[in-house]
Scaffold this motif. Sequence first.
Motif, PDB file in Angstrom:
ATOM      1  N   PHE A  25      28.499  43.495  19.889  1.00 33.00           N
ATOM      2  CA  PHE A  25      28.805  43.472  18.455  1.00 33.00           C
ATOM      3  C   PHE A  25      29.757  42.307  18.134  1.00 33.00           C
ATOM      4  CE2 PHE A  25      30.866  44.882  14.542  1.00 33.00           C
ATOM      5  CZ  PHE A  25      29.796  45.386  13.815  1.00 33.00           C
ATOM      6  N   LEU A  26      30.753  42.124  18.976  1.00 33.15           N
ATOM      7  CA  LEU A  26      31.696  41.019  18.780  1.00 33.15           C
ATOM      8  C   LEU A  26      30.991  39.671  18.937  1.00 33.15           C
ATOM      9  CD1 LEU A  26      34.790  42.403  20.735  1.00 33.15           C
ATOM     10  CD2 LEU A  26      34.651  41.994  18.261  1.00 33.15           C
ATOM     11  N   ASP A  27      30.062  39.590  19.900  1.00 35.42           N
ATOM     12  CA  ASP A  27      29.297  38.352  20.074  1.00 35.42           C
ATOM     13  C   ASP A  27      28.518  38.001  18.807  1.00 35.42           C
ATOM     14  OD1 ASP A  27      30.211  38.088  22.643  1.00 35.42           O
ATOM     15  OD2 ASP A  27      28.407  38.910  23.596  1.00 35.42           O
ATOM     16  N   GLY A  28      27.993  39.045  18.157  1.00 33.80           N
ATOM     17  CA  GLY A  28      27.261  38.821  16.911  1.00 33.80           C
ATOM     18  C   GLY A  28      28.161  38.285  15.812  1.00 33.80           C
ATOM     19  N   ILE A  29      29.369  38.839  15.703  1.00 35.20           N
ATOM     20  CA  ILE A  29      30.317  38.347  14.697  1.00 35.20           C
ATOM     21  C   ILE A  29      30.675  36.891  14.977  1.00 35.20           C
ATOM     22  CG2 ILE A  29      32.662  38.598  13.804  1.00 35.20           C
ATOM     23  CD1 ILE A  29      32.439  41.598  14.227  1.00 35.20           C
ATOM     24  N   ILE A  30      30.946  36.594  16.247  1.00 28.37           N
ATOM     25  CA  ILE A  30      31.315  35.219  16.628  1.00 28.37           C
ATOM     26  C   ILE A  30      30.176  34.258  16.316  1.00 28.37           C
ATOM     27  CG2 ILE A  30      31.859  33.726  18.584  1.00 28.37           C
ATOM     28  CD1 ILE A  30      33.285  36.171  19.845  1.00 28.37           C
ATOM     29  N   SER A  64      20.637  43.539  22.077  1.00 25.82           N
ATOM     30  CA  SER A  64      20.309  42.444  21.163  1.00 25.82           C
ATOM     31  C   SER A  64      20.355  42.914  19.715  1.00 25.82           C
ATOM     32  CB  SER A  64      18.924  41.875  21.495  1.00 25.82           C
ATOM     33  OG  SER A  64      17.892  42.787  21.170  1.00 25.82           O
ATOM     34  N   TRP A  65      19.975  44.173  19.485  1.00 20.12           N
ATOM     35  CA  TRP A  65      20.067  44.723  18.120  1.00 20.12           C
ATOM     36  C   TRP A  65      21.524  44.979  17.734  1.00 20.12           C
ATOM     37  CZ3 TRP A  65      16.494  44.385  14.631  1.00 20.12           C
ATOM     38  CH2 TRP A  65      15.156  44.293  15.014  1.00 20.12           C
ATOM     39  N   VAL A  66      22.352  45.373  18.713  1.00 23.29           N
ATOM     40  CA  VAL A  66      23.785  45.540  18.434  1.00 23.29           C
ATOM     41  C   VAL A  66      24.392  44.191  18.061  1.00 23.29           C
ATOM     42  CG1 VAL A  66      26.010  46.242  19.378  1.00 23.29           C
ATOM     43  CG2 VAL A  66      23.948  47.527  19.989  1.00 23.29           C
ATOM     44  N   ARG A  67      23.975  43.148  18.773  1.00 22.86           N
ATOM     45  CA  ARG A  67      24.452  41.793  18.471  1.00 22.86           C
ATOM     46  C   ARG A  67      24.037  41.383  17.058  1.00 22.86           C
ATOM     47  NH1 ARG A  67      22.296  39.924  22.545  1.00 22.86           N
ATOM     48  NH2 ARG A  67      24.005  40.470  23.940  1.00 22.86           N
ATOM     49  N   LYS A  68      22.808  41.714  16.716  1.00 21.43           N
ATOM     50  CA  LYS A  68      22.324  41.407  15.358  1.00 21.43           C
ATOM     51  C   LYS A  68      23.123  42.183  14.318  1.00 21.43           C
ATOM     52  CE  LYS A  68      18.096  41.369  12.550  1.00 21.43           C
ATOM     53  NZ  LYS A  68      18.270  39.969  12.139  1.00 21.43           N
ATOM     54  N   ALA A  69      23.467  43.433  14.657  1.00 25.22           N
ATOM     55  CA  ALA A  69      24.289  44.240  13.741  1.00 25.22           C
ATOM     56  C   ALA A  69      25.638  43.574  13.508  1.00 25.22           C
ATOM     57  CB  ALA A  69      24.473  45.648  14.308  1.00 25.22           C
ATOM     58  N   GLY A  70      26.207  42.970  14.574  1.00 21.02           N
ATOM     59  CA  GLY A  70      27.473  42.259  14.427  1.00 21.02           C
ATOM     60  C   GLY A  70      27.354  41.081  13.476  1.00 21.02           C
ATOM     61  N   GLU A  71      26.257  40.331  13.581  1.00 19.31           N
ATOM     62  CA  GLU A  71      26.028  39.200  12.682  1.00 19.31           C
ATOM     63  C   GLU A  71      25.917  39.667  11.234  1.00 19.31           C
ATOM     64  OE1 GLU A  71      23.039  36.345  13.792  1.00 19.31           O
ATOM     65  OE2 GLU A  71      23.129  36.972  15.887  1.00 19.31           O
ATOM     66  N   GLU A  72      25.136  40.750  11.045  1.00 19.10           N
ATOM     67  CA  GLU A  72      24.931  41.253   9.684  1.00 19.10           C
ATOM     68  C   GLU A  72      26.224  41.828   9.111  1.00 19.10           C
ATOM     69  OE1 GLU A  72      20.191  42.404  10.215  1.00 19.10           O
ATOM     70  OE2 GLU A  72      21.703  43.971  10.133  1.00 19.10           O
ATOM     71  N   PHE A  73      27.002  42.505   9.952  1.00 22.70           N
ATOM     72  CA  PHE A  73      28.280  43.063   9.496  1.00 22.70           C
ATOM     73  C   PHE A  73      29.209  41.940   9.037  1.00 22.70           C
ATOM     74  CE2 PHE A  73      32.685  44.255  10.340  1.00 22.70           C
ATOM     75  CZ  PHE A  73      32.780  45.456   9.662  1.00 22.70           C
ATOM     76  N   ALA A  74      29.229  40.837   9.787  1.00 19.99           N
ATOM     77  CA  ALA A  74      30.101  39.723   9.436  1.00 19.99           C
ATOM     78  C   ALA A  74      29.705  39.090   8.108  1.00 19.99           C
ATOM     79  CB  ALA A  74      30.071  38.668  10.544  1.00 19.99           C
TER      80      ALA A  74
END
Length: 559
Positions: free
Chosen positions: A24-29, A194-204
């Motif tokens: 999730f953090l990777d997605g935000i970054i 990979s979906w958790v990572r995408k969730a991080g991007e969308e959350f950001a």
Amino acid sequence: MNILAINGSPKGKRSNTWRLTSAFLDGIIAWEENGRKQAPAIETLNVNALDIKPCLGCFSCWSKTPGMCCIHDDMQAVIEKILWADVVIWSFPLYYFGLPGQLKNLIDRQLPMSLPFMSAETESGGHPSRYDMNGKRTVVVSTCGFYTAKGNYDCVTSLFDRLCGKDGYAAIFCGQGELFRVKELADRTNEYLSWVRKAGEEFASGEISGETRDELDRNLFPRDVFEAMADASWGVGESGEKEDPSLVFTRQMAALYRKQAWPGRDIVLDMNYTDIGNTYRIVLGESGSRLETEPAEGFSAGFTTRINTPLSVWRSIASGEIAGDEALMKHLYSVEGDFDLMMHWDDYFGAASGADGGEMDAGESDAVAGGGPAAGANASEPKTNMLLLLIPWIVFWVAAAIDGFWGSLASIAVCVLLPVLMRRTKATVYDQVSALAVAACSIALLTGASSTLIIPSSYFLFGAMWAATCFFKVPLTAHYSKNSYNGEAALRNPIFMRTNRILTAAWGVLYLITPIWTCFIMQTDAASFVGAINSILPALMGVFTAWFQKWYPRHIARG
């Protein structure tokens, strides 16, 4: 953006839940970097490493020293970091349908952050915040050991509904959390991450989309598969005695059997671990799999397929440390009996997706056998079709030999219509080259070129195209036969590629020598039948191809 990630697992960084939080953090970054914004400042707290004592319930932080706890430990620093953060991520495993004890202590000790007055904002009462918390966002990430998160997080959601408001936080609750530490299931768990990572991007960028939310709520495996694997993972039998690790490993593999793939007859798979001398039998039936240990006198009935392998090799294959097809090519293991099970391993042991009885994705099976249809592929995705490669040539060879003028027109018409026929297929460069070559040969005949020269030359062109691709990374036949052998993944399978390279060479040689007798036939009364005559050897070659593509992999598999 300031982010505080609170790891509430007693396992610290070894936590399964922390793998989700890290993704999730990777997605935000990633989102911040793509937007060319300043990288987020991330602070991590491992609760297990902090000195946080239980709350005394003395209310000193309200009356005697407002905003300050009378216990002098690490909690005051935690409060300061919570106030510093724009986003607080709570990461923890589910313990007895609630939070781990140390994390609950931390939450209890947030009392100095509240004022003692009664708040009228909630129906059942509450206390207002001592600080301005507007604009701060909260994420809750948790895994549990049940097959689903549904119905198991009521206590957790009640707590965070009270702390943040019913819609005041984003939550990722994942069942089957223990599977994230199993290397053999990395394909499926990495897909979820990979979906958790995408969730991080969308959350950001705003909020998590409905599509991503649906994927996050999907179970990793159907209930029966997960529970069978979970039961086997403890390494003890029904008597409570510890089982041999090879038996535990095989039992977990058997649990992955996908009964929807049952072909109408039971399949008997023997796993013979040559380095330890143990053999286990997995019977794949209509209602599920059954594991049997070999009696002293041996199994009474024969097997369908027998895999002779060191246990260490099969473990490495299952965990993805070595590709199964490469191991087979190096003769690290061998296969006896029906090789069809190996070629379609994905169908039988593919890692499952979410709902009970749901469709399967290509999981560890790619590594094991490297064969089988692409179980996780999109069924609506266009596929190649060799018939579209052959149609222009066949029409030209038959029609042009009968009548050069009308046959050439018919061939050109087919080439013009070919894009329409390809509308629902995936065209290859060979489809396009064939259309151009046939059109060129047809135009040559229409402009007065001799059919005794053009028709034999067309066979040579066709053969040259096939033969040349033997030296390419992907031979011609592989572009078409991959549809039946795991799609694009088949192109990474050395057994599949070697088989297709040999077959492509055989077809190339056939059509390179076909012009020799075609030239003689074109000068006889049988010239108009040259297309029919020249179809006899390809028909025999087709029979050889069907046999060879099954025989050759078996030949390699037998070692």
